[in-house]
Design a protein around this motif. Sequence first.
Motif, PDB file in Angstrom:
ATOM      1  N   ASN A 122       3.079  -5.967   7.515  1.00 59.10           N
ATOM      2  CA  ASN A 122       2.951  -5.400   8.852  1.00 59.10           C
ATOM      3  C   ASN A 122       3.982  -4.344   9.212  1.00 59.10           C
ATOM      4  O   ASN A 122       4.239  -4.112  10.394  1.00 59.10           O
ATOM      5  N   LYS A 123       4.601  -3.711   8.230  1.00 57.27           N
ATOM      6  CA  LYS A 123       5.556  -2.643   8.546  1.00 57.27           C
ATOM      7  C   LYS A 123       5.363  -1.467   7.599  1.00 57.27           C
ATOM      8  O   LYS A 123       5.067  -1.649   6.422  1.00 57.27           O
ATOM      9  N   PHE A 124       5.567  -0.274   8.158  1.00 59.19           N
ATOM     10  CA  PHE A 124       5.543   0.940   7.357  1.00 59.19           C
ATOM     11  C   PHE A 124       6.968   1.381   7.066  1.00 59.19           C
ATOM     12  O   PHE A 124       7.836   1.307   7.930  1.00 59.19           O
ATOM     13  N   TYR A 169       3.506   0.389   2.832  1.00 61.64           N
ATOM     14  CA  TYR A 169       3.175  -0.579   3.880  1.00 61.64           C
ATOM     15  C   TYR A 169       3.077  -1.968   3.273  1.00 61.64           C
ATOM     16  O   TYR A 169       2.414  -2.166   2.257  1.00 61.64           O
ATOM     17  N   TYR A 206       1.743  11.758   2.985  1.00 62.73           N
ATOM     18  CA  TYR A 206       1.386  12.554   4.147  1.00 62.73           C
ATOM     19  C   TYR A 206       2.025  13.925   4.016  1.00 62.73           C
ATOM     20  O   TYR A 206       3.074  14.083   3.383  1.00 62.73           O
ATOM     21  N   TYR A 248       0.866  -1.165   0.000  1.00 57.09           N
ATOM     22  CA  TYR A 248       0.000   0.000   0.000  1.00 57.09           C
ATOM     23  C   TYR A 248       0.912   1.227   0.000  1.00 57.09           C
ATOM     24  O   TYR A 248       1.973   1.223   0.620  1.00 57.09           O
ATOM     25  N   ILE A 269      -4.254   1.602  -2.840  1.00 56.58           N
ATOM     26  CA  ILE A 269      -4.365   0.213  -2.399  1.00 56.58           C
ATOM     27  C   ILE A 269      -4.351  -0.696  -3.626  1.00 56.58           C
ATOM     28  O   ILE A 269      -3.533  -1.601  -3.752  1.00 56.58           O
ATOM     29  N   PHE A 282      -2.821  12.915   6.635  1.00 59.97           N
ATOM     30  CA  PHE A 282      -2.998  12.014   5.508  1.00 59.97           C
ATOM     31  C   PHE A 282      -3.459  12.794   4.283  1.00 59.97           C
ATOM     32  O   PHE A 282      -4.348  13.647   4.364  1.00 59.97           O
ATOM     33  N   LYS A 340      -3.966   7.677  -0.578  1.00 52.83           N
ATOM     34  CA  LYS A 340      -3.372   6.346  -0.515  1.00 52.83           C
ATOM     35  C   LYS A 340      -3.722   5.572  -1.783  1.00 52.83           C
ATOM     36  O   LYS A 340      -4.742   5.835  -2.437  1.00 52.83           O
ATOM     37  N   ARG A 364       0.101  -5.571  17.259  1.00 50.71           N
ATOM     38  CA  ARG A 364      -0.226  -6.068  15.924  1.00 50.71           C
ATOM     39  C   ARG A 364       0.942  -6.026  14.952  1.00 50.71           C
ATOM     40  O   ARG A 364       1.039  -6.834  14.049  1.00 50.71           O
ATOM     41  N   ALA A 365       1.785  -5.028  15.081  1.00 55.26           N
ATOM     42  CA  ALA A 365       2.903  -4.906  14.144  1.00 55.26           C
ATOM     43  C   ALA A 365       4.050  -4.220  14.856  1.00 55.26           C
ATOM     44  O   ALA A 365       3.837  -3.387  15.731  1.00 55.26           O
ATOM     45  N   LYS A 366       5.242  -4.628  14.469  1.00 52.77           N
ATOM     46  CA  LYS A 366       6.428  -4.066  15.107  1.00 52.77           C
ATOM     47  C   LYS A 366       7.375  -3.557  14.042  1.00 52.77           C
ATOM     48  O   LYS A 366       7.648  -4.261  13.074  1.00 52.77           O
ATOM     49  N   GLY A 367       7.860  -2.354  14.230  1.00 49.19           N
ATOM     50  CA  GLY A 367       8.818  -1.784  13.294  1.00 49.19           C
ATOM     51  C   GLY A 367      10.185  -1.710  13.933  1.00 49.19           C
ATOM     52  O   GLY A 367      10.651  -2.626  14.582  1.00 49.19           O
ATOM     53  N   LYS A 390      -4.766  -1.711   7.187  1.00 42.17           N
ATOM     54  CA  LYS A 390      -3.858  -0.643   6.782  1.00 42.17           C
ATOM     55  C   LYS A 390      -4.494   0.232   5.704  1.00 42.17           C
ATOM     56  O   LYS A 390      -3.921   1.229   5.296  1.00 42.17           O
ATOM     57  N   GLN A 391      -5.684  -0.143   5.238  1.00 42.31           N
ATOM     58  CA  GLN A 391      -6.396   0.715   4.298  1.00 42.31           C
ATOM     59  C   GLN A 391      -7.050   1.884   5.014  1.00 42.31           C
ATOM     60  O   GLN A 391      -7.424   2.866   4.391  1.00 42.31           O
ATOM     61  N   PHE A 447       8.443   3.986  11.759  1.00 42.32           N
ATOM     62  CA  PHE A 447       7.342   3.301  12.418  1.00 42.32           C
ATOM     63  C   PHE A 447       7.914   2.460  13.558  1.00 42.32           C
ATOM     64  O   PHE A 447       8.878   1.723  13.366  1.00 42.32           O
ATOM     65  N   THR A 506      -7.471   5.202   7.091  1.00 44.98           N
ATOM     66  CA  THR A 506      -6.705   6.426   7.256  1.00 44.98           C
ATOM     67  C   THR A 506      -6.224   6.537   8.694  1.00 44.98           C
ATOM     68  O   THR A 506      -6.992   6.286   9.635  1.00 44.98           O
ATOM     69  N   GLN A 507      -4.965   6.911   8.853  1.00 46.22           N
ATOM     70  CA  GLN A 507      -4.418   7.156  10.185  1.00 46.22           C
ATOM     71  C   GLN A 507      -4.491   8.643  10.484  1.00 46.22           C
ATOM     72  O   GLN A 507      -4.171   9.465   9.638  1.00 46.22           O
TER      73      GLN A 507
END
Lengths: 111, 114
Positions: free
Chosen positions: A97-99, A94, A36, A32, A51, A46, A49, B55-58, B99-100, B45, B102-103
């Motif tokens: 599980n990581k950005f 992304y 920003y 994804y 997808i 934001f 995005k 849930r997730a680790k950076g 992750k879709q 992150f 918006t944060q």
Amino acid sequence: AQSVAQPEDQVNVAEGNPLTVKCTYSVSGNPYLFWYVQYPNRGLQFLLKYITGDNLVKGSYGFEAEFNKSQTSFHLKKPSALVSDSALYFCAAYNFNKFYFGSGTKLNVKP
Amino acid sequence: DSGVTQTPKHLITATGQRVTLRCSPRSGDLSVYWYQQSLDQGLQFLIQYYNGEERAKGNILERFSAQQFPDLHSELNLSSLELGDSALYFCASSASDSKQETQYFGPGTRLLVL
């Protein structure tokens, strides 16, 4: 290593002209992709995005981004820049599980 | 205003100390993310929690830990602080763990380690 690159530290453009802020990614799979914006002394906001689907994504404040899978790029664009668009822009990817964030591009729009 | 609050806004401490940063997500959001923004490392992150679970680790150091409480607020604990930990720490929240979604980012906590 997975990474996102923003090759330009700074982009200067005159108000009313089109702007492009470049982003390329090296992230496996089909990540994804995000843009920003960060205004001085503020948190990130934001913009848009990607997808899946249409390669042209429309976002907030008149911004859009073009996804190009073959070039692994996700460039941010706006047809007509405003002075108020001056800010720091971050591209992110992304997957798994990581950005991953780019280093940021400072956009300066001059009147 | 994103609806995400972070306290404190600024924090000055000494090397070797421990601090706790707090984040309250937007009303109804179940996911909380933590990020570090520093001059040399850029934006990174750190970790994500969803409804109390990791849930997730950076790129989170072992000296750092986080948790999300039943009321959904989150805390980021930084211990044995080093000069290089000086940075702006952001939290963000989203409605779900997709992750879709918006944060929405908080204003950040600026940490200075002397």
